[in-house]
Design a protein around this motif. Structure first.
Motif, short mmCIF file in Angstrom:
data_model
loop_
_atom_site.label_atom_id
_atom_site.label_comp_id
_atom_site.label_asym_id
_atom_site.label_seq_id
_atom_site.Cartn_x
_atom_site.Cartn_y
_atom_site.Cartn_z
N PHE A 795 2.92 -10.71 -7.91
CA PHE A 795 3.00 -10.19 -6.54
C PHE A 795 4.43 -9.78 -6.20
O PHE A 795 4.68 -8.67 -5.73
CB PHE A 795 2.49 -11.25 -5.55
N ALA A 796 5.37 -10.67 -6.44
CA ALA A 796 6.76 -10.38 -6.10
C ALA A 796 7.29 -9.19 -6.90
O ALA A 796 8.08 -8.38 -6.40
CB ALA A 796 7.63 -11.61 -6.34
N ASN A 797 6.82 -9.07 -8.14
CA ASN A 797 7.27 -7.98 -9.00
C ASN A 797 6.79 -6.62 -8.48
O ASN A 797 7.56 -5.68 -8.34
CB ASN A 797 6.75 -8.20 -10.42
N TYR A 798 5.52 -6.54 -8.18
CA TYR A 798 4.98 -5.27 -7.68
C TYR A 798 5.50 -4.95 -6.28
O TYR A 798 5.76 -3.79 -5.96
CB TYR A 798 3.45 -5.30 -7.69
N ALA A 799 5.66 -5.97 -5.45
CA ALA A 799 6.13 -5.73 -4.09
C ALA A 799 7.60 -5.32 -4.05
O ALA A 799 8.00 -4.51 -3.21
CB ALA A 799 5.92 -6.99 -3.25
N GLY A 800 8.40 -5.86 -4.98
CA GLY A 800 9.85 -5.64 -4.89
C GLY A 800 10.47 -4.75 -5.94
O GLY A 800 11.61 -4.30 -5.77
N SER A 807 3.42 4.44 -10.01
CA SER A 807 2.60 4.92 -8.89
C SER A 807 2.06 3.75 -8.09
O SER A 807 1.87 2.64 -8.61
CB SER A 807 1.44 5.77 -9.41
N PHE A 808 1.80 4.02 -6.83
CA PHE A 808 1.24 2.97 -5.98
C PHE A 808 -0.16 2.59 -6.43
O PHE A 808 -0.58 1.44 -6.31
CB PHE A 808 1.21 3.44 -4.52
N ARG A 809 -0.88 3.57 -6.98
CA ARG A 809 -2.25 3.28 -7.42
C ARG A 809 -2.28 2.23 -8.53
O ARG A 809 -3.26 1.50 -8.68
CB ARG A 809 -2.93 4.57 -7.90
N SER A 810 -1.21 2.17 -9.31
CA SER A 810 -1.17 1.23 -10.44
C SER A 810 -1.17 -0.23 -9.97
O SER A 810 -1.53 -1.13 -10.74
CB SER A 810 0.06 1.48 -11.30
N GLY A 811 -0.75 -0.45 -8.73
CA GLY A 811 -0.63 -1.84 -8.28
C GLY A 811 -1.61 -2.27 -7.22
O GLY A 811 -1.61 -3.45 -6.82
N VAL A 812 -2.46 -1.33 -6.73
CA VAL A 812 -3.37 -1.68 -5.63
C VAL A 812 -4.29 -2.83 -6.01
O VAL A 812 -4.36 -3.86 -5.32
CB VAL A 812 -4.18 -0.43 -5.21
N ASP A 813 -5.01 -2.68 -7.11
CA ASP A 813 -5.96 -3.72 -7.51
C ASP A 813 -5.25 -5.01 -7.89
O ASP A 813 -5.76 -6.11 -7.64
CB ASP A 813 -6.81 -3.23 -8.69
N ILE A 814 -4.08 -4.88 -8.51
CA ILE A 814 -3.33 -6.08 -8.91
C ILE A 814 -2.90 -6.89 -7.70
O ILE A 814 -3.02 -8.12 -7.68
CB ILE A 814 -2.11 -5.67 -9.76
N LEU A 815 -2.41 -6.22 -6.67
CA LEU A 815 -1.97 -6.93 -5.47
C LEU A 815 -3.15 -7.61 -4.76
O LEU A 815 -3.01 -8.73 -4.25
CB LEU A 815 -1.27 -5.96 -4.52
N HIS A 816 -4.29 -6.95 -4.75
CA HIS A 816 -5.46 -7.57 -4.11
C HIS A 816 -5.91 -8.80 -4.90
O HIS A 816 -6.31 -9.82 -4.32
CB HIS A 816 -6.60 -6.56 -4.01
N TYR A 840 -0.13 -1.55 2.12
CA TYR A 840 0.89 -0.50 2.06
C TYR A 840 0.65 0.41 0.84
O TYR A 840 0.75 1.63 0.93
CB TYR A 840 2.28 -1.12 1.97
N ALA A 841 0.33 -0.23 -0.30
CA ALA A 841 0.09 0.56 -1.51
C ALA A 841 -1.16 1.42 -1.35
O ALA A 841 -1.21 2.56 -1.82
CB ALA A 841 -0.06 -0.38 -2.71
N TYR A 842 -2.17 0.89 -0.69
CA TYR A 842 -3.42 1.63 -0.47
C TYR A 842 -3.15 2.87 0.38
O TYR A 842 -3.63 3.97 0.07
CB TYR A 842 -4.42 0.70 0.22
N PHE A 843 -2.40 2.68 1.46
CA PHE A 843 -2.04 3.83 2.30
C PHE A 843 -1.20 4.84 1.52
O PHE A 843 -1.46 6.05 1.54
CB PHE A 843 -1.26 3.36 3.53
N ALA A 844 -0.18 4.31 0.82
CA ALA A 844 0.76 5.20 0.13
C ALA A 844 0.09 5.95 -1.03
O ALA A 844 0.50 7.07 -1.38
CB ALA A 844 1.94 4.39 -0.40
N ALA A 845 -0.94 5.36 -1.62
CA ALA A 845 -1.63 5.99 -2.74
C ALA A 845 -2.53 7.13 -2.28
O ALA A 845 -3.03 7.90 -3.11
CB ALA A 845 -2.45 4.96 -3.50
N GLY A 846 -2.76 7.23 -0.97
CA GLY A 846 -3.57 8.32 -0.45
C GLY A 846 -5.05 8.12 -0.61
O GLY A 846 -5.81 9.10 -0.60
N TYR A 847 -5.48 6.88 -0.77
CA TYR A 847 -6.91 6.62 -0.89
C TYR A 847 -7.62 6.98 0.41
O TYR A 847 -7.06 6.87 1.52
CB TYR A 847 -7.18 5.15 -1.21
N GLN A 848 -8.87 7.36 0.30
CA GLN A 848 -9.66 7.69 1.48
C GLN A 848 -9.99 6.42 2.25
O GLN A 848 -10.38 5.41 1.68
CB GLN A 848 -10.95 8.41 1.05
N MET A 849 -9.83 6.51 3.57
CA MET A 849 -10.16 5.36 4.41
C MET A 849 -11.68 5.20 4.46
O MET A 849 -12.43 6.18 4.46
CB MET A 849 -9.63 5.57 5.83
#
Length: 903
Positions: A795-800, A807-816, A840-849
């Motif tokens: 978590f700390a690695n991907y967040a910081g 890419s943000f998409r690379s970490g969305v599932d990992i953070l969840h 934040y990663a979900y928004f930044a990755a441009g995923y559809q709401m």
């Protein structure tokens, strides 16, 4: 001569016939002989004066059985003859119900629940929906006053044990029931297999087996394969629990909730769980119960009935707090049922039925004596009647085939004691010596035990004559005397009432008591092998702790307390661990430090326990003791570390960092508290020399070691980062890396590397930060068994760090996933931080709401409220509203008002 039959006697009125069955002439007796007729047979399967309370339970269950969410139980009585419909839709849509059942001891709480279950089962059996294969399932567990001698979660363990006994071990009567339970087990097992929380090879599965070992055949599928069960049983005592970390309370909560959800959702009828005597529940059970009862989003198709003694639960009692919170959370899905003493009319009817009188008025004199003495408490009424029989004030006339009393009301009143415990002790006095011994031994065991265990406990140097057949006969005889009863769930004899247990304990004289308890403790220690017999050790240590110092070997008792405290910690009960450690500390006081190694072990364990529970004053006292008497820096390290850790828990990060550096400098590191630029240059050169022109990737080739000082390095680095001391962080981190190059990699090093990488990223050195982050991720793979450390590092690695170049998409599932793992192990703040970064990663990755994303945020929002994290809850509400605005293509997407903020 008249044609008389063979039974005619001249001069007599009537006939004389062969008396084949005396009950033929007295249909009010089911006895075989006159001795048996002198024993009162209290009515069975009949409840007196509880129609209103039964109505409340039936209405609650009826609302579930019909899946009618608008039908709620109120405080009034149910309509006479109201029937329960068993038609309805999916069990997964039926909200669970909670009943808080209160009343004095002996007022009839258990009898009310038993009659309620009997009625709904009978109605189902007679209903059109009955297909002959799907019964109403109900299971119970009971706490005892000897909670100090019971294993953690004792009543919950009893419930799970009863579930396994009923479903897995095949305690069914008919072939149809056996077929149904086999099918149900398979259905539950399939759901467990697909569960991400308690499925095979998950931490949740292992936690449940650790805490509730009787669940093993249901959790590993071995109910269909006994060989597999035996193989798995041999693997149960794994030695790597410390590597994975002790099971946290939240892990127990999440896993238990998931299991109950899977079981209840597999049933066609609502599952009923009855927990009795909750005034004696241990701390972990209280915490688990609050989570289960207040969890209105997951648990479905389940009815909890929670009974407690109203006179023992005041406003400050933990269970009172649970009731308040659950009522606030669940609202109309919670019912409060108060049982008061029965009316004089109900007691009159009970007494008349007990002694076979058809007219209630005929027992008026008895009622006038007994009712004022017992105040309508039906258990006390039963004891009073038996007392009158023992004193021959009430007797069975074998000539008239009826119960009689010849003394007047005043004499009757003098024969009835006002103290029910003394009454029972007087009854015990009239039993055989063997039964007295049996009851005394059973009274000191806080759970039901089988005949083989009782045999071991009853055997001693003076008497080895009791074999298992004799003990079984004694148990049956005690049951016939009303002292014990057969439990169909546990398949053992148990006390008919807690007051009988209490009287049986008090009946033992002190001289015999001490000797008996020492013998029992010795036997239980010998029997306490394997997870299923672990309860023996809890009971053994409790029995020995109750004895004065001159009656025990204090050094051996301290060892036993330490041993059982470790078991308690590994079973997710830090409160139980702390209680046993405090007992060790108290026993140690008269000769502390005479045995240096044992004293140091006790004090270090107490320090860690008090720190874990946040008991700062007790921890500080123990720390001072160690620092004053420990002989080496290594022996003092645990005390120093706990002192620094306590500062960090108090969020005094700057002070914690400085105190940590002072401890590190005791190991000759000479780290300055306020490093200068020159200090940085010097330490950087030392690091380059240690690396010998190699990169951070060279850390991947180092051996894995255990070195507790790395945990302190890691803590100081993060404290320095949080308190804005970048130079101190770099100096400490570089010093730790040099130690790793010299000695090897320890499990806290990856997390410490992330702190360094995060700082470098903030300073703009993205390349170095990314290199360190990737190394930290790779090294952490060596320690993924420890979910807390592993997930915290990721978590700390991907967040910081990682998102600088990936890419943000690379970490969305990992953070969840980090959020779920950290929540599971009870690291709530890092878990919620991980979920915020997921957003934040979900928004930044441009995923559809979408609604799925919004529902995830809603679940986290509710979780924040349940753990009193209002600040986090507000953050998730803001982000959920923002997501809703984006999905609905609002003209003002940043307008933060709307459904997400509605309560």
């Amino acid at each position: 001569m008249p044609d008389y039959d063979d039974n005619y006697v001249s001069g007599c009125h009537g006939t004389v016939a062969e008396q084949l069955d005396e009950a033929y002439y007295d249909d009010r007796s089911d006895a075989d002989d006159d001795m048996e007729k002198g024993r009162i047979k209290f009515p069975k399967n009949k409840l007196y004066g509880r129609d209103k309370e039964l109505g409340v339970l039936r209405q609650l269950y009826g609302a579930m059985a019909t899946n009618n969410s608008d039908e709620r139980a109120d405080d009034g009585a149910a309509r006479e003859g109201t029937r329960i419909s068993f038609a309805g839709s999916s069990p997964s849509n039926i909200d669970s119900r909670v009943v808080f059942l209160s009343g004095y001891s002996g007022v009839g709480k258990s009898a009310l629940v038993a009659e309620f279950i009997n009625q709904i089962q009978q109605e189902y059996n007679n209903s059109a929906a009955n297909d002959g294969s799907s019964p109403v399932l109900h299971f119970s567990g009971k706490y005892t006053q000897q909670s100090s001698g019971a294993a953690p979660f004792s009543a919950v363990s009893e419930v799970f044990g009863n579930i396994v006994s009923s479903l897995v071990n095949g305690q069914q009567r008919s072939e149809e029931e056996k077929k149904y339970t086999r099918s149900l087990c398979t259905k539950i097992w399939k759901k467990i297999q697909s569960s991400g929380v308690i499925g095979p090879d998950t931490d949740g599965n292992e936690v449940l087996i650790e805490i509730f070992p009787l669940l093993r055949p249901l959790l590993d599928g071995s109910f269909a394969n006994n060989k597999k069960l035996q193989r798995m049983e041999s693997m149960s005592n794994v030695e790597d629990r410390e590597k994975k970390g002790e099971p946290t309370m939240n892990a127990v909560k999440e896993s238990t909730s998931e299991l109950l959800t899977l079981i209840a959702s597999s049933l066609q009828r609502p599952l009923i769980l009855f927990l009795d005597d909750l005034q004696w529940a241990d701390g972990p059970s209280m915490e688990l119960l609050l989570f289960l009862l207040a969890n209105d989003t997951q648990l479905k198709n389940l009815m909890f009935i929670c009974a407690y003694r109203s006179n023992e639960v005041g406003v400050d009692h933990p269970f009172a707090n649970i009731m308040t919170k659950v009522t606030e959370s669940r609202g109309q899905l919670v019912a409060k049922v108060d049982l008061f003493s029965l009316s004089q009319e109900a007691i009159s009817l009970f007494i008349a039925d007990s002694i076979g009188m058809e007219e209630v008025d005929s027992v008026a004199e008895l009622v006038e004596v007994i009712y004022p003495k017992t105040m309508g408490n039906i258990f006390c009424v039963m004891q009073a009647l038996e007392e009158l029989v023992r004193k021959n004030a009430l007797y069975y006339d074998i000539m008239c085939f009826e119960w009689r009393w010849t003394v007047d009301k005043v004499e009757l009143a003098n024969q009835v004691s006002a103290d029910v415990v003394e009454t029972i002790k007087d009854k015990i006095k009239g039993l055989s010596t063997d039964i007295q011994r049996l009851l005394s031994v059973m009274a000191f065991i806080p759970q039901s035990v089988d005949v083989p265990v009782l045999k071991e406990l009853l055997m001693n140097d003076e008497d080895n004559s009791l074999d298992e057949n004799k003990i079984a006969s004694l148990l049956k005889e005690a049951s016939e005397d009303g002292m014990l009863m057969w439990s169909t769930e546990s398949r053992n004899y148990v006390f008919s009432h807690d007051r009988i247990r209490e009287a049986s304990r008090e009946y033992v004289v002190e001289e015999d008591r001490d000797k008996m308890l020492r013998h029992m403790a010795d036997v239980l220690q010998r029997l306490g092998k394997g997870s299923k017999m672990e309860w023996c050790l809890y009971t053994a240590v409790d029995l020995l702790n109750s004895l004065p110092p001159d009656k025990v070997d204090v050094a051996d008792l301290i060892k036993l307390n330490l041993r059982v405290s470790k078991i308690a910690r590994s079973r997710g009960s830090p409160e139980k661990e702390n209680m046993l450690l405090r007992e060790s500390l108290e026993r140690l006081q008269p000769f502390k430090w005479n045995n240096y190694d044992q004293s140091l072990e006790v004090y270090n364990a107490v320090i860690a326990s008090e720190c874990n529970l946040g008991n700062g004053d007790s921890m500080s006292t123990a720390i001072d003791e160690v620092l004053d008497h420990a002989k080496s820096l290594q022996d003092k390290f645990s005390a120093y570390f706990a002192m620094v850790q306590h500062l960090r828990i108090s969020k005094e990060y700057r002070t914690a960092a400085h105190e940590g550096v002072k401890v590190l400098n005791m190991y000759s590191y000479n780290i300055p508290l306020q490093p200068t630029k020159i200090d940085l240059i010097r330490e950087k050169m030392k690091l380059r020399l240690a690396f010998k022109s190699r990169s951070y990737a060279s850390l991947l080739k180092l051996p894995i070691i255990e070195d507790p000082i790395f945990e302190l390095f890691n803590q100081v680095c993060w404290d320095a980062l949080f308190s804005g001391q970048p130079r101190l962080l770099m100096v400490v981190a570089w010093t730790a890396i040099r130690r790793a190059i010299e000695k090897g990699v320890e499990r806290h090093l990856p997390h410490m590397l992330v702190a360094l990488g995060t700082l470098l990223g903030k300073k703009g050195n993205i390349k170095a930060a990314n290199e360190i982050g990737n190394v930290a991720l790779t090294v952490s793979e060596n320690f993924r068994d420890n979910k807390a450390d592993y997930s915290s590092t990721r978590f700390a690695n991907y967040a910081g760090i990682i998102f600088y170049l990936q890419s943000f998409r690379s970490g969305v599932d990992i953070l969840h996933q980090c959020y779920k793992d950290l929540r599971f192990v009870g690291r709530f703040e890092p878990a919620l931080g991980s979920q915020l970064n997921y957003i934040y990663a979900y928004f930044a990755a441009g995923y559809q709401m979408g609604t799925i994303f919004e529902s995830k945020l809603l679940v986290v929002d509710e979780f924040c409220k349940s753990i009193d994290k209002s600040g986090f809850a507000a953050s998730f509400q803001i982000h959920r509203q923002f997501a809703m605005n984006l999905r609905q293509r609002s003209d003002h997407p940043t307008l933060l008002s709307g459904p997400a903020f509605q309560i």
